[in-house]
Design a protein around this motif. Structure first.
Motif, short mmCIF file in Angstrom:
data_model
loop_
_atom_site.label_atom_id
_atom_site.label_comp_id
_atom_site.label_asym_id
_atom_site.label_seq_id
_atom_site.Cartn_x
_atom_site.Cartn_y
_atom_site.Cartn_z
N LEU A 123 32.34 76.08 65.95
CA LEU A 123 31.24 76.36 65.03
C LEU A 123 30.18 75.26 65.04
CD1 LEU A 123 33.19 77.81 61.97
CD2 LEU A 123 32.14 79.02 63.89
N TRP A 124 30.58 74.04 65.37
CA TRP A 124 29.63 72.96 65.56
C TRP A 124 30.25 71.91 66.47
CZ3 TRP A 124 31.57 73.26 60.32
CH2 TRP A 124 32.46 72.25 59.97
N HIS A 125 29.45 70.92 66.82
CA HIS A 125 29.97 69.85 67.68
C HIS A 125 29.20 68.57 67.39
CE1 HIS A 125 26.50 71.22 70.09
NE2 HIS A 125 26.47 69.96 70.53
N TYR A 126 29.75 67.44 67.84
CA TYR A 126 29.10 66.14 67.76
C TYR A 126 28.77 65.69 69.18
CZ TYR A 126 30.92 65.86 62.98
OH TYR A 126 31.22 66.10 61.65
N ASP A 127 27.59 65.08 69.31
CA ASP A 127 27.20 64.66 70.66
C ASP A 127 27.82 63.32 71.05
OD1 ASP A 127 25.72 63.09 68.97
OD2 ASP A 127 23.90 63.11 70.19
N ARG A 128 28.37 62.55 70.07
CA ARG A 128 29.03 61.29 70.40
C ARG A 128 30.36 61.20 69.64
NH1 ARG A 128 24.13 58.86 68.95
NH2 ARG A 128 25.16 57.37 67.59
N PRO A 129 31.30 62.03 70.02
CA PRO A 129 32.60 62.02 69.32
C PRO A 129 33.46 60.85 69.75
CG PRO A 129 32.66 63.60 71.10
CD PRO A 129 31.25 63.06 71.07
N ASP A 130 34.47 60.57 68.94
CA ASP A 130 35.42 59.50 69.24
C ASP A 130 36.78 60.03 69.65
OD1 ASP A 130 33.77 57.19 68.68
OD2 ASP A 130 33.86 57.79 66.58
N PHE A 131 37.28 61.02 68.95
CA PHE A 131 38.60 61.58 69.29
C PHE A 131 38.61 63.07 68.99
CE2 PHE A 131 38.80 60.44 64.84
CZ PHE A 131 39.50 61.47 64.25
N PHE A 132 39.07 63.84 69.94
CA PHE A 132 39.21 65.29 69.79
C PHE A 132 37.91 65.94 69.30
CE2 PHE A 132 43.52 63.59 69.00
CZ PHE A 132 44.15 64.10 70.12
N GLY A 133 36.79 65.41 69.77
CA GLY A 133 35.50 66.01 69.44
C GLY A 133 34.90 65.58 68.13
N VAL A 134 35.54 64.63 67.41
CA VAL A 134 35.09 64.22 66.06
C VAL A 134 34.90 62.71 66.02
CG1 VAL A 134 35.66 64.22 63.60
CG2 VAL A 134 36.32 66.16 65.05
N PRO A 135 33.81 62.19 65.44
CA PRO A 135 33.65 60.74 65.28
C PRO A 135 34.54 60.23 64.16
CG PRO A 135 31.79 61.88 64.30
CD PRO A 135 32.62 62.93 64.98
N HIS A 136 35.07 59.02 64.30
CA HIS A 136 36.03 58.51 63.31
C HIS A 136 35.39 58.11 62.00
CE1 HIS A 136 34.62 54.48 64.25
NE2 HIS A 136 34.96 54.61 65.51
N TRP A 137 34.08 57.97 61.98
CA TRP A 137 33.42 57.59 60.72
C TRP A 137 33.23 58.78 59.77
CZ3 TRP A 137 29.33 60.69 60.44
CH2 TRP A 137 28.70 61.09 61.63
N ALA A 138 33.43 60.00 60.25
CA ALA A 138 33.16 61.18 59.43
C ALA A 138 34.02 61.20 58.16
CB ALA A 138 33.40 62.45 60.25
N GLY A 139 35.25 60.68 58.25
CA GLY A 139 36.13 60.71 57.09
C GLY A 139 35.57 59.97 55.89
N TRP A 140 34.81 58.90 56.12
CA TRP A 140 34.26 58.13 55.00
C TRP A 140 33.19 58.91 54.25
CZ3 TRP A 140 37.56 54.74 53.92
CH2 TRP A 140 38.24 54.03 54.91
N CYS A 141 32.51 59.81 54.93
CA CYS A 141 31.55 60.68 54.24
C CYS A 141 32.30 61.67 53.35
CB CYS A 141 30.69 61.42 55.26
SG CYS A 141 29.64 60.34 56.27
N TYR A 142 33.40 62.20 53.86
CA TYR A 142 34.20 63.13 53.07
C TYR A 142 34.82 62.44 51.85
CZ TYR A 142 33.93 66.78 56.64
OH TYR A 142 33.49 67.75 57.50
N ALA A 143 35.15 61.17 51.98
CA ALA A 143 35.71 60.44 50.84
C ALA A 143 34.75 60.44 49.66
CB ALA A 143 36.02 59.00 51.26
N GLN A 144 33.46 60.30 49.95
CA GLN A 144 32.46 60.30 48.88
C GLN A 144 32.26 61.70 48.32
OE1 GLN A 144 29.31 57.22 49.84
NE2 GLN A 144 30.19 57.50 51.88
N TYR A 145 32.47 62.69 49.16
CA TYR A 145 32.42 64.07 48.68
C TYR A 145 33.54 64.34 47.68
CZ TYR A 145 29.77 68.30 49.64
OH TYR A 145 28.89 69.35 49.55
N ALA A 146 34.71 63.74 47.92
CA ALA A 146 35.83 63.91 47.00
C ALA A 146 35.49 63.32 45.63
CB ALA A 146 37.08 63.24 47.56
N THR A 147 34.86 62.15 45.62
CA THR A 147 34.44 61.54 44.35
C THR A 147 33.44 62.43 43.63
OG1 THR A 147 34.81 59.31 45.25
CG2 THR A 147 33.38 59.50 43.32
#
Length: 311
Positions: free
Chosen positions: A272-296
């Motif tokens: 459904l989407w992609h990253y042009d500079r992924p780190d592992f399995f097509g996903v950048p490792h910094w993405a999780g920190w954005c989701y952490a703020q979404y949880a707050t």
């Protein structure tokens, strides 16, 4: 010498002999006991015996811990069940609460997501469009431009955000009720924070700023470890300033890990989407920190919504 005296004299050697025999017997007994003790000590020092004792002690410790763990698990489940019961006993309808949370995710959540969807962050592959916020015009999708006021979006975003906006507001109020006596929870759920619209708008402004910062560092080719470091700091600061509870930290960690793992499936399986500079399995490792703020953000929205419906 009289017979009496003779008997006395003759009895002395016998008495002394008996004493010597008693002493010798005592010494032999002590030596035998000492020998047995040394032999038993040597037996205990054998590696096989030491290992057996160690296993026995470990088994005893494990057996002692098992009932404690069982009690702790039972207590946790009972506590959550009691917290759910307390929420059910309130005058808030779950249908209303979850319905409004879903509506907020589809509308407000999609608008907030715009701040995170700068070109190539990520690149949507279906139902994509750009919209000029100021002019209200839908434009052709251009993944290589960064213009202030031009929002990149996909028609799939509301659907993808719905699970987060349904699950995390609910989990937040449930865990708050479970941990209601904690001073940090009392403060976080107070009228001055959870019940304040101004407080929640300030929080979302801070989260949006972090999202915009993520786009800036990514588009300016910051190394990904620097992106992770910067966003980890903003995630911690937002949690500290707008939550500061153990359950809030747990939910942030849950989304930090769970959302990127879900993205691995979406990127590699559903495409459904992609990253042009992924780190592992097509996903950048910094993405999780954005989701952490979404949880707050979604957690505090759940607190705000619950307070308003309960009033």
């Amino acid at each position: 010498m009289t017979p009496t005296n003779l008997s006395c004299v003759s009895s002395r050697p016998c008495t002394q002999h008996g004493i010597h025999r008693g002493i010798l017997h005592s010494l032999r007994t002590q030596k035998l006991q000492c020998f047995k003790h040394r032999a038993y000590s040597a037996h205990l020092m054998k590696p096989s015996v030491v290992r057996a004792q160690g296993r026995g002690e470990q088994a005893a410790k494990t057996a002692a811990k098992k009932p404690v763990k069982a009690v702790e698990q039972t207590s946790l489940f009972q506590g959550l069940a009691e917290a759910q019961g307390q929420l059910n006993a309130s005058n808030v309808s779950w249908t209303t609460f979850l319905g409004l949370a879903l509506l907020a995710g589809v509308t407000f959540g999609s608008f907030i997501q715009v701040s995170h969807n700068n070109p190539n962050l990520p690149v949507y592959d279906y139902f994509t469009f750009n919209i000029d916020i100021f002019k209200g015009q839908i434009q052709a999708y251009d993944p290589h431009k960064f213009n202030v006021g031009i929002a990149k979006e996909s028609g799939l975003v509301p659907l993808l955000l719905a699970p987060i906006w349904l699950l995390f507001p609910y989990l937040q109020v449930l865990l708050d009720e479970y941990n209601a006596e904690d001073p940090a929870t009392v403060e976080a759920t107070s009228d001055g924070k959870a019940g304040s619209l101004a407080f929640n708008l300030l929080m979302w402004g801070s989260i949006v700023s972090a999202f915009l910062l993520s786009g800036y560092v990514y588009l300016n080719d910051f190394p990904h470890w620097q992106c992770s470091g910067i966003l980890a700091v903003t995630a911690f600061l937002n949690w500290k300033a707008f939550d500061n509870t153990k359950q809030g930290l747990f939910l942030a960690a849950l989304l930090t890990v769970g959302a990127p793992l879900t993205e691995v499936v979406i990127v590699n399986g559903l495409h459904l989407w992609h990253y042009d500079r992924p780190d592992f399995f097509g996903v950048p490792h910094w993405a999780g920190w954005c989701y952490a703020q979404y949880a707050t953000g979604t957690g505090n929205f759940g607190r705000y919504l619950w307070k308003k419906l309960k009033a």
